[in-house]
Design an enzyme around this catalytic site. Sequence first.
Site, short mmCIF file in Angstrom:
data_model
loop_
_atom_site.label_atom_id
_atom_site.label_comp_id
_atom_site.label_asym_id
_atom_site.label_seq_id
_atom_site.Cartn_x
_atom_site.Cartn_y
_atom_site.Cartn_z
N GLU A 1 37.53 46.87 43.12
CA GLU A 1 36.15 46.66 43.55
C GLU A 1 35.37 47.97 43.48
OE1 GLU A 1 35.30 43.66 43.82
OE2 GLU A 1 37.15 42.64 44.33
N HIS B 1 41.53 38.26 39.41
CA HIS B 1 41.68 38.53 40.84
C HIS B 1 41.73 37.21 41.62
CE1 HIS B 1 39.72 42.75 40.32
NE2 HIS B 1 40.87 42.63 39.69
N GLU C 1 36.01 36.38 44.98
CA GLU C 1 36.26 36.55 43.55
C GLU C 1 35.60 35.47 42.68
OE1 GLU C 1 37.35 39.30 42.65
OE2 GLU C 1 38.55 40.06 44.30
N GLU D 1 37.50 39.47 37.36
CA GLU D 1 37.35 38.77 38.64
C GLU D 1 38.12 37.45 38.62
OE1 GLU D 1 36.32 40.35 41.08
OE2 GLU D 1 34.67 41.66 40.52
#
Length: 189
Positions: free
Chosen positions: A165, A67, A35, A64
């Site tokens: 993703e 994440h 990430e 991201e």
Amino acid sequence: MWYYEKKLQYPVKVSECNPRLAKYLVEQYGGADGELAAALRYMNQRYTIPDKVIGLLTDIATEEFSHLEMIATMIYKLTKDATPEQLKEAGLGDHYVAHDSALFYNNASGVPFTAAYIQAKGDPIADLYEDIAAEEKARATYQWIIDMSDDVDLNDSLKFLREREIVHSLRFREAVEMLKDDRDTKKVF
């Protein structure tokens, strides 16, 4: 500009202390296809990408980072009650000696994060294909971690990340087609 909402993008629950599973998750924290690498790659590439897709790269880079926060939370929860002996048995003894319980950007093998993981060619289509590949590699890694886990609660969060993703890969594919269409359009001056 970001506005930080003080909650995770998706809830993270862990059934039990499991340092071995945390070691696997470290790959998504500081590994080449993790990430952090994705967030930095997309944030960097946005400066040389056509205006049409700057927002896409910024949006996905921001997600991201969220994440990354989820992965950090997972690792923390999986190791917070672990003894040094449990960490050693899980292959995290070297990490414990160097960092105690602090998170550190490295991959599952203990190799520190490096800027060499971040690709940027300056060619929008080449960069977007790199981004598609990065998302697909991250998706595969999430699936393999799920395959190694028997923690139903944690797997729920991992499945969420795996699905994101896929969405990112699809969005990057759409951007490639949009830029190809622009490139192939006859220009009259």
